[in-house]
Design a protein around this motif. Structure first.
Motif, PDB file in Angstrom:
ATOM      1  N   ASN A  97       0.803  -1.181  -0.058  1.00  0.00           N
ATOM      2  CA  ASN A  97      -0.020  -0.115   0.013  1.00  0.00           C
ATOM      3  C   ASN A  97       0.743   1.053   0.037  1.00  0.00           C
ATOM      4  O   ASN A  97       0.458   2.198  -0.687  1.00  0.00           O
ATOM      5  CB  ASN A  97      -0.958  -0.072   1.138  1.00  0.00           C
ATOM      6  CG  ASN A  97      -2.053   1.128   0.994  1.00  0.00           C
ATOM      7  OD1 ASN A  97      -2.458   1.588   0.107  1.00  0.00           O
ATOM      8  ND2 ASN A  97      -2.620   1.312   2.198  1.00  0.00           N
ATOM      9  N   SER A  98       1.834   1.249   0.597  1.00  0.00           N
ATOM     10  CA  SER A  98       2.951   2.383   0.792  1.00  0.00           C
ATOM     11  C   SER A  98       3.391   2.781  -0.441  1.00  0.00           C
ATOM     12  O   SER A  98       3.841   4.002  -0.790  1.00  0.00           O
ATOM     13  CB  SER A  98       3.982   2.133   1.707  1.00  0.00           C
ATOM     14  OG  SER A  98       3.529   2.080   2.957  1.00  0.00           O
ATOM     15  N   ARG A  99       3.590   1.774  -1.315  1.00  0.00           N
ATOM     16  CA  ARG A  99       4.281   1.962  -2.721  1.00  0.00           C
ATOM     17  C   ARG A  99       3.173   2.430  -3.701  1.00  0.00           C
ATOM     18  O   ARG A  99       3.491   2.779  -4.745  1.00  0.00           O
ATOM     19  CB  ARG A  99       4.843   0.696  -3.210  1.00  0.00           C
ATOM     20  CG  ARG A  99       6.099   0.164  -2.411  1.00  0.00           C
ATOM     21  CD  ARG A  99       6.945  -0.895  -2.927  1.00  0.00           C
ATOM     22  NE  ARG A  99       6.027  -1.988  -2.996  1.00  0.00           N
ATOM     23  CZ  ARG A  99       5.916  -3.245  -2.415  1.00  0.00           C
ATOM     24  NH1 ARG A  99       6.621  -2.951  -0.975  1.00  0.00           N
ATOM     25  NH2 ARG A  99       5.357  -4.116  -2.342  1.00  0.00           N
ATOM     26  N   GLN A 100       2.005   2.497  -3.474  1.00  0.00           N
ATOM     27  CA  GLN A 100       0.992   2.759  -4.312  1.00  0.00           C
ATOM     28  C   GLN A 100       0.516   4.346  -4.588  1.00  0.00           C
ATOM     29  O   GLN A 100       0.753   5.016  -3.480  1.00  0.00           O
ATOM     30  CB  GLN A 100      -0.162   2.211  -4.281  1.00  0.00           C
ATOM     31  CG  GLN A 100      -0.207   0.435  -4.261  1.00  0.00           C
ATOM     32  CD  GLN A 100       0.257   0.065  -5.399  1.00  0.00           C
ATOM     33  OE1 GLN A 100      -0.182  -0.024  -6.382  1.00  0.00           O
ATOM     34  NE2 GLN A 100       1.260  -0.844  -5.149  1.00  0.00           N
ATOM     35  N   LEU A 101       0.586   4.824  -5.590  1.00  0.00           N
ATOM     36  CA  LEU A 101       0.046   6.144  -5.624  1.00  0.00           C
ATOM     37  C   LEU A 101      -1.468   6.437  -5.212  1.00  0.00           C
ATOM     38  O   LEU A 101      -2.317   5.417  -5.157  1.00  0.00           O
ATOM     39  CB  LEU A 101       0.012   6.751  -7.328  1.00  0.00           C
ATOM     40  CG  LEU A 101       1.564   6.493  -8.064  1.00  0.00           C
ATOM     41  CD1 LEU A 101       0.998   7.019  -9.546  1.00  0.00           C
ATOM     42  CD2 LEU A 101       2.309   7.775  -7.445  1.00  0.00           C
ATOM     43  N   ARG A 102      -1.588   7.611  -4.314  1.00  0.00           N
ATOM     44  CA  ARG A 102      -2.793   7.865  -3.721  1.00  0.00           C
ATOM     45  C   ARG A 102      -3.503   8.922  -4.559  1.00  0.00           C
ATOM     46  O   ARG A 102      -2.976   9.749  -5.025  1.00  0.00           O
ATOM     47  CB  ARG A 102      -2.471   8.338  -2.490  1.00  0.00           C
ATOM     48  CG  ARG A 102      -1.701   7.466  -1.642  1.00  0.00           C
ATOM     49  CD  ARG A 102      -1.461   7.727  -0.197  1.00  0.00           C
ATOM     50  NE  ARG A 102      -2.874   7.530   0.480  1.00  0.00           N
ATOM     51  CZ  ARG A 102      -3.233   6.288   1.086  1.00  0.00           C
ATOM     52  NH1 ARG A 102      -2.541   5.217   0.713  1.00  0.00           N
ATOM     53  NH2 ARG A 102      -4.429   6.207   1.440  1.00  0.00           N
TER      54      ARG A 102
END
Length: 435
Positions: free
Chosen positions: A393-398
């Motif tokens: 989740n931390s590596r995904q674009l928000r």
């Protein structure tokens, strides 16, 4: 008189231990050490120490060391939980019903589904174990926040607030369950005496100066009377924490709940919880092959671990999806449904309170050992899956509008930034208390 340099070192140590990462690692470390010791040549020594009785017999307080850890030291942890709950209700995320509604609903779903899974498995395979239905319902706040802080520190702080709100409500409901379903032989007189002392504690906590030499003995006697009443003694810890004012008083700059939390949290995280974990996690999984096989074959192992890993995830995700789809309620700013996948796994970390309920659920050692193995197995799997999903989740674009409420997200500060800012804002603990 304490030397200033020594006092400064103690303050730094207290702040260090109070960090979510550090407290969680101490908890994990104590549990791992207990598992190693209980399955080593030191096993006999470990169990002998755990079963050693200490305390005055005349007051029915000649408890084993393990019981002191579960009933006494864990009350310190529950005191901190009571402080957190009071603060969240008065000044935090539970203050606004609309903001609190979604995590509260998620907490309820996250308790109900694991209990249903547990009951379904044990009713089919071992009906005598149904009394342990509440074991997979609880979430360990300290452990879950530690995993989030370690693997998800760059994620929005709103996720931590959501998890904290959910976990606090979860613990509140778990406390109610313990009081309602795991209490026997109620003695009204000591119970009334304990409640009276809780009210006295509330009055003392509202005076111009909080004096620890008055607060501490009142809390201890309230605990003793609660223990004598037949209600689990940790309930006294929650109650005395909950009656502390959650507002700044008498010109102080910080609320009374924060002042006491700053003083007690290091003791809870650095001493009470690790010792409890050490004496609660020492389950023998090697040795007598027949006995080990008997424990591992218990349906309770599957029921507890499945409840923690699958039940929590399905309960949190399913309830949140239903609430946000069929009502006007929405997730908080910066939180999307994908963020609830790691949150669901984090709530499956049921270590502390689950172990306590396991101790209270069964009269026989086999079911108790099976429940503990199920907790350790389920917690380990849930923590691993949480770590993996947090990293992903931390590596995904928000997105600009993660909660899909039609308004661009504004509250995007990260968990790490929020914690660093809070520590710098509160460099001293216990302002306003007399020493």
């Amino acid at each position: 008189m304490t030397h200033p340099a020594a006092s400064s070192r103690l303050a730094r140590l207290a702040r260090f231990v109070s960090r979510d990462k550090v407290g969680g690692l101490l908890l994990i470390g104590a549990a791992l050490v207990a598992l190693v010791v209980a399955n080593s040549p030191l096993a006999e020594w470990y169990h002998a120490v755990a079963e050693t009785r200490i305390g005055p017999e005349s007051l029915h307080l000649d408890l084993t060391v393990a019981a002191w850890a579960a009933d006494g030291l864990l009350a310190i942890f529950f005191f901190v939980v009571g402080l957190e709950l009071k603060h969240e209700i008065v000044a935090g995320s539970l203050r606004s019903p609309t903001k609190a509604a979604v995590p509260v609903a998620a907490a309820i779903g996250g308790m109900a589904v694991p209990a249903l899974i547990y009951v379904a498995i044990t009713a089919t395979l071992d009906p005598t174990a149904i009394h342990g239905w509440a074991i997979p319902s609880a979430t360990d706040i300290a452990f879950a926040l530690a995993i989030l802080a370690i693997f998800g520190s760059t994620l929005p702080a709103a996720i931590r607030t959501f998890l904290l709100t959910l976990a606090v409500v979860d613990d509140l409901l778990a406390i109610i369950i313990i009081a309602a379903f795991y209490t026997s032989g109620l003695a009204p007189l000591p119970l009334f005496g304990s409640v009276a002392l809780v009210l006295l504690f509330a009055w003392l906590a509202r005076r111009r100066r909080m004096q620890w030499w008055l607060l501490l003995p009142v809390a201890v006697v309230a605990w003793v009377l609660m223990h004598e009443s037949g209600v689990h003694a940790t309930i006294a810890g929650v109650l005395v924490g909950f009656v502390v004012p959650a507002v700044a008083m008498h010109g102080e700059r910080d609320s009374r709940t924060h002042q006491l939390e700053h003083r007690v949290r290091p003791i809870s995280a650095g001493i009470a919880l690790p010792i409890f974990a050490f004496f609660s996690s020492g389950v023998s999984v090697i040795g007598d092959e027949a006995a080990t096989g008997s424990v591992l074959a218990q349906p309770v192992v599957l029921a507890v671990s499945a409840g923690l890993v699958l039940g929590k995830l399905l309960g949190v995700l399913g309830t949140t999806k239903l609430v946000t789809s069929f009502t006007r309620l929405r997730l908080a700013d910066s939180i999307g449904m994908r963020d609830l996948i790691p949150v669901g796994f984090l709530t499956g970390i049921g270590f502390t309170v689950s172990l306590l309920i396991a101790e209270l659920s069964f009269p026989d050692a086999t079911h108790t050992a099976a429940a503990k193995i199920g907790i350790l197995l389920g917690t380990a799997i849930a923590a691993l899956l949480a770590a993996i999903s947090l990293g992903w989740n931390s590596r995904q674009l928000r997105a600009i509008d993660m909660n899909e409420d039609g308004v661009a997200d504004v509250d995007t500060v990260s968990i790490e930034e929020e914690e660093d800012g809070w520590i710098h804002e509160h460099p001293h603990s216990g302002d306003g208390t007399s020493r």
